[in-house]
Design an enzyme around this catalytic site. Structure first.
Site, mmCIF file in Angstrom:
data_model
loop_
_atom_site.group_PDB
_atom_site.id
_atom_site.type_symbol
_atom_site.label_atom_id
_atom_site.label_comp_id
_atom_site.label_asym_id
_atom_site.label_seq_id
_atom_site.Cartn_x
_atom_site.Cartn_y
_atom_site.Cartn_z
ATOM 1 N N LYS A 79 39.468 -58.622 -28.247
ATOM 2 C CA LYS A 79 38.969 -57.239 -28.294
ATOM 3 C C LYS A 79 37.506 -57.250 -28.732
ATOM 4 O O LYS A 79 37.137 -58.010 -29.635
ATOM 5 C CB LYS A 79 39.828 -56.443 -29.278
ATOM 6 C CG LYS A 79 39.549 -54.936 -29.277
ATOM 7 C CD LYS A 79 40.485 -54.212 -30.252
ATOM 8 C CE LYS A 79 40.213 -52.707 -30.288
ATOM 9 N NZ LYS A 79 41.111 -51.998 -31.234
ATOM 10 N N SER A 154 43.149 -47.764 -29.378
ATOM 11 C CA SER A 154 41.850 -48.191 -28.900
ATOM 12 C C SER A 154 41.854 -49.561 -28.221
ATOM 13 O O SER A 154 40.923 -49.879 -27.500
ATOM 14 C CB SER A 154 40.863 -48.243 -30.071
ATOM 15 O OG SER A 154 41.237 -49.263 -30.986
ATOM 16 N N SER A 178 46.345 -48.514 -32.870
ATOM 17 C CA SER A 178 45.499 -49.016 -31.782
ATOM 18 C C SER A 178 45.990 -50.283 -31.095
ATOM 19 O O SER A 178 45.454 -50.663 -30.062
ATOM 20 C CB SER A 178 44.074 -49.256 -32.287
ATOM 21 O OG SER A 178 43.378 -48.037 -32.360
#
Lengths: 489, 478
Positions: A79, A154, A178
């Site tokens: 990420k 997210s 997330s």
């Protein structure tokens, strides 16, 4: 089955039996990523060259007679809010669009230590603030199951990449859901570890007391493998727990007979789609069939969780994000004086949601409001934590939907932040309490959208999550379904 | 009696002399080229986390103990949020809600009267970097040097217990001395290691109610702090006498103009939005740890003074003067160790050495004559190798050049003459040249005897042993 659709533990076996090389798998994954990236847009940066050389190195370590680490040669996406030395780390924000860290996050160091192949950096809501990845300052990401829908957020880029075969596994970070919510939306496994189990060093902070890094994978065994690589004390992070984590793969293939499943009334009320509700009910019955015992538990203060979260998280964020001022790194807007330089940089560099949260948090910490908002939120947080402590006296794990809905359409909720915030209503309390939870695929809607089951355990009891979710996975086929994203010719 | 009297309090920032910074492993050495003692942590780069330097905490505990503070069992760090380019994270890690030390006191000696000043709290924080403004005409930029960012600071916050400039000076000196004593800082003010902020309000003389407080930053020496107190007292008095109000504000000292100036409103953070730093866990200061620090606490001024009286048999006055500064006390002890005549060395310290230090405004460490040299001078007097007068000259020379006193005496032929034959020659010459004086001596005028001794000493260029001169002269003039 395509190479890019395999799990890490399957690949591991093939590497050991010399049926496959990391170079072959990496090439397949990188080609898949390149082919469908224009449709899914999971990545901010695809690291073709770095991946190739890492795969070659892994193959040397996988040579006969050598003992390679468990993740050697496995293509893993990171990420883009975890620092990678020499590789751009943007947090999907314009303000960091050109930032190349001179250091690795501890998690990245550990992945490199395992000789994993880093495929690139995945998209997220700017600074991990959002539930749809629509808040990315770079571009939006689309759900591989329906390209008109969001992948969740997210960690939407990571979840979409794993679902679509653009990486074998991925790292995510979870501040209020997330990891779990995008895993649920994309039909993959996502685990939020106990606060302190995985080092936060090098994770660009959103809300420091809530942020945790965790695995996003295609099945439960892979999640255990990836957590094995990430977990453990880090002297660079004083909030990381001083414990020796167990080998999480030893918790799979165990019986769930007699395991008590807590069902909180507060999590099974209104506000969730009937299809989601039906899938969760069916999953609980499946667990019963496997020998688990449902029990009712109460989480009285959970209605306050979202409010408490949006005070705690934004307060910390308002301070964590103060450093992006254009002085030292990242974007700078030119101006005649330093005050204007700073405010213009922030005005242009941050997106609307980030600004909204900075303002909320600044307000919550301001003189005269501190006690009424921030301190009160901390108290609510304590009560929510106590609710879980009491509930876990009656049960071993708690089951709930991961999200009240399946993936929604792009643009559907962007005009209504509050509605967007409610998509994390079941995941947020877990972060506030600092405990652990996993989301696993448990069904599909009529529109063929994945539904996620959330299982919650007490602090440092990730083992229980692996046992029960692996048993569920063995008894169901949901995790085997893959979206069919075809490259446009 | 003036109508208004000042009420003064201090916030003192002390840079601790740890080898490394408070939250990372970078060096704290002063004077390195800009931005060479930095790392991702003290640069505040994305994703980095602070790890507390245990030594810095220990130094803060030491400071709190020396200032008679209560030690907080679970001390925590908070973030103080404000934007400034020398602050890489745009927040400072400090302590607000659970300062390490609270409710202490320190006694100060104001011209012989002891006064107790209350300490509100002692807390730890990180220093900021430095802004460098280029002195190039038309330059429209400033540079940032972050070497200092993350240097551990202890902030000592006093109650407003001081009422005069003398008291303020005594407080500053006492603190500096104490901090040097406990070896937490070298307190070099020219390097910014000890910095003062003053808060002043005025009240009607004798009244209990405090007036509006003004804080003044940017005071880099005690002299400046005193000038500032004088100026600010006059400024506020003038305001009140005109019937105007004093604004509660932070002002900056303008050294060039010797005035305080209001900061521009944009430079002032009105609300620091303190909140607990979630990156740092609370620090448990156990009783054992506290006791361990206490046990290893270097000797404090009071104890040292008592010891000087007992060990060196010095009068209270001498002991007080010699222990008023740790560096002076250390100088004295080294000299006393090198030659066993503690009182004579004390006399030389109190007259010659302290005067030289004061006149040159230097620390004993920078004084060219080393303590062993001073001891050698006293030893030469005691062994009758030089006279007291010659000794003064030798001292002056050694104090300038740092040359070894024994070497000066040898090279310049200053060794006392104890050869009676040579002294007899000077005595005889003097008697022959001064018949009038000899007559007066014979008549019983002792003053003239001394004058005659002076004549003889002059002939020997000060080298004759005065006792022998006396003896021989007496035998020649019956």
């Amino acid at each position: 089955m395509e190479l890019y659709e395999m799990t890490a533990h399957e690949l591991r076996g093939k590497f050991e039996r010399r049926e496959l090389s990391s170079a072959e798998v990496t090439a397949a994954v990188m080609k898949r990523a390149a082919d469908i990236e224009p449709l899914v847009r999971a990545y901010v940066t695809i690291a073709h060259d770095e991946a190739d050389s890492a795969a070659a190195e892994a193959d040397r370590a996988l040579a006969p007679g050598k003992s390679a680490p468990p993740l050697a040669g496995i293509p893993i996406a990171v990420k883009d809010n975890m620092c990678t030395k020499g590789m751009r780390t943007t947090c999907s924000s314009k303000i960091l669009a050109n930032f190349v860290p001179p250091y690795d996050a501890t998690v990245v160091t550990r992945l490199r230590g395992q000789m994993a192949v880093i495929t690139g950096k995945t998209n997220l809501d700017e600074f991990a603030m959002g539930s749809s990845t629509e808040n990315s300052g770079i571009h939006k990401t689309f759900n591989p199951w329906d390209l008109e829908r969001v992948p969740g957020g997210s960690s939407g880029g990571s979840a979409a990449a794993v679902a679509a075969g653009m990486a074998i596994m991925a790292t995510g970070s979870d501040t209020g859901g997330s990891i779990r919510q995008p895993a649920s939306f994309c039909g993959v496994v996502g685990l939020k570890p106990t606060y302190g189990l995985v080092s936060r060093y090098g994770l660009v902070a959103f809300a420091s007391s809530l942020d945790q890094i965790g695995p996003i994978t295609r099945d439960v065994e892979d999640a255990a493998l990836l957590l094995n690589a990430m977990a453990g004390h880090d002297p660079l992070d004083t909030t990381s727990a001083k414990i020796m984590p167990p080998d999480y793969t030893t918790f799979i293939n165990r019986s769930v007979k007699g395991m008590r499943i807590g069902l909180p009334a507060e999590y099974f009320g209104d506000g969730q789609e009937p299809e989601v509700r039906a899938a969760i009910d069916k999953s609980v019955r499946k667990l019963e069939e496997l020998g688990a015992e449902p029990v009712e538990v109460e989480l009285h203060h959970s209605p306050y969780a979202v409010a408490a979260y949006y005070l705690c998280a934004t307060a910390e964020a308002s301070s964590n994000l103060a450093r992006y001022d254009g002085a030292q790194y990242g974007m700078r807007a030119e101006a005649d004086n330093v005050i204007d330089m700073c405010s213009r940089t922030r005005a242009r560099g941050f997106g609307a949601e980030v600004k909204r949260r900075i303002m909320l948090g600044t307000y919550a910490l301001s003189a005269g409001y501190y006690d009424a908002y921030y301190v009160k939120a901390l108290k609510a947080r304590t009560l929510i934590k106590r609710d879980f402590d009491r509930a876990f006296e009656k049960c071993d794990v708690i089951a709930s939907p991961t999200s009240p809905t399946a993936a929604f359409k792009v643009g559907e909720k962007t005009d209504n932040p509050l509605e967007m915030y409610l998509s994390d209503i079941f995941t947020i309390p877990v972060n506030l309490a600092g405990i652990c939870a996993i989301s696993i695929p448990c069904g599909f809607t009529l529109q063929n959208l994945p539904i996620g089951l959330q299982l919650i355990a007490p602090a440092f009891e990730e083992g229980r999550l692996f046992t029960i979710s692996h048993a569920f996975e063995q008894a169901t086929e949901w995790h085997k379904k893959r979206p069919s994203v075809m490259p446009s010719s | 009696m003036p109508r208004y009297e000042p009420v003064i309090g201090f916030e003192v920032h002390v840079e601790l002399c740890t080898n490394t910074k408070i939250f990372c492993g970078c060096s704290t050495r002063f004077g390195a080229p800009p931005n060479t003692q930095v790392c991702p942590v003290c640069l505040g780069m994305p994703g980095v986390l602070p790890v507390v330097n245990r030594k810095a905490v220990e130094f803060a505990i030491r400071t709190a103990i020396a200032l008679n503070c209560g030690i907080t069992k679970y001390t925590t760090f908070d973030r103080k949020n404000y934007y400034y380019p020398d602050l890489p994270k745009n927040y400072q890690i400090s302590q607000n809600y659970a300062s390490l030390g609270t409710s202490g006191w320190v006694d100060i000696d104001v011209n012989g009267t002891v006064k107790r000043v209350r300490i509100n709290n002692v807390h730890l924080e990180e220093d900021a970097g430095k802004l460098l403004h280029p002195e190039i005409p038309g330059a429209n930029y400033s540079l940032v040097d972050l070497n200092r960012a993350g240097t551990p600071l202890v902030e000592i916050v006093s109650e407003p217990d001081l009422g005069t400039a003398d008291e303020a000076l005594a407080y500053m000196n006492t603190l500096k001395n104490l901090l040097e004593y406990i070896e937490v800082s070298d307190c070099k003010m020219q390097e910014g290691r000890l910095r003062f902020e003053v808060n002043i309000s005025l009240r009607e003389s004798g009244a209990a109610k405090l007036g509006t407080k003004v804080e003044i930053k940017n005071l880099n020496s005690m002299k400046t702090a005193l000038k500032c107190i004088g100026h600010e007292t006059r400024r506020q008095t003038a305001l009140l006498e005109r019937g105007e109000k004093v604004f509660q504000e932070t002002r900056l000292w303008d050294e060039a103009a010797s005035v305080t100036r209001a900061m521009r409103s944009k430079e002032v953070a009105h609300d620091y939005r303190y909140f607990p730093d979630p990156d740092l866990v609370e620090i448990h200061i156990t009783d054992e740890w506290q006791e361990q620090v206490r046990a290893h606490l270097p000797e404090l001024p009071d104890a040292k003074r008592q010891r000087f009286i007992a060990e060196y048999d010095l009068p209270e006055y001498d002991a007080r003067l010699l222990t008023a500064s740790k560096t002076v006390a250390t100088y004295y002890e080294r000299a006393a160790a090198a030659h066993n005549n503690p009182k004579a060395i004390s006399n030389w310290m109190m007259t010659e050495v302290l005067r030289e230090l004061r006149e040159r405004d230097i620390e004993p460490d920078d004084f060219p004559l080393k303590p062993e040299g001073l001891a050698a001078i006293v030893e030469m007097i005691d062994d009758a190798r030089i006279s007291g007068k010659i000794a003064k000259d030798v001292f002056a020379k050694a104090a300038q050049s740092g040359r070894d006193p024994g070497e000066i005496v040898n090279a310049e032929g200053l060794l006392q003459v104890t050869d009676t034959g040579e002294i007899e020659k000077w005595v005889d010459e003097a008697i022959a040249e001064n018949p009038d004086m000899v007559a007066k001596v014979k008549a019983g005028q002792t003053k003239t005897f001394q004058a005659l001794v002076g004549q003889i000493m002059k002939k020997s260029r000060g080298k004759a042993n005065p006792a022998l001169v006396n003896e021989l002269l007496k035998s020649r003039i019956p």
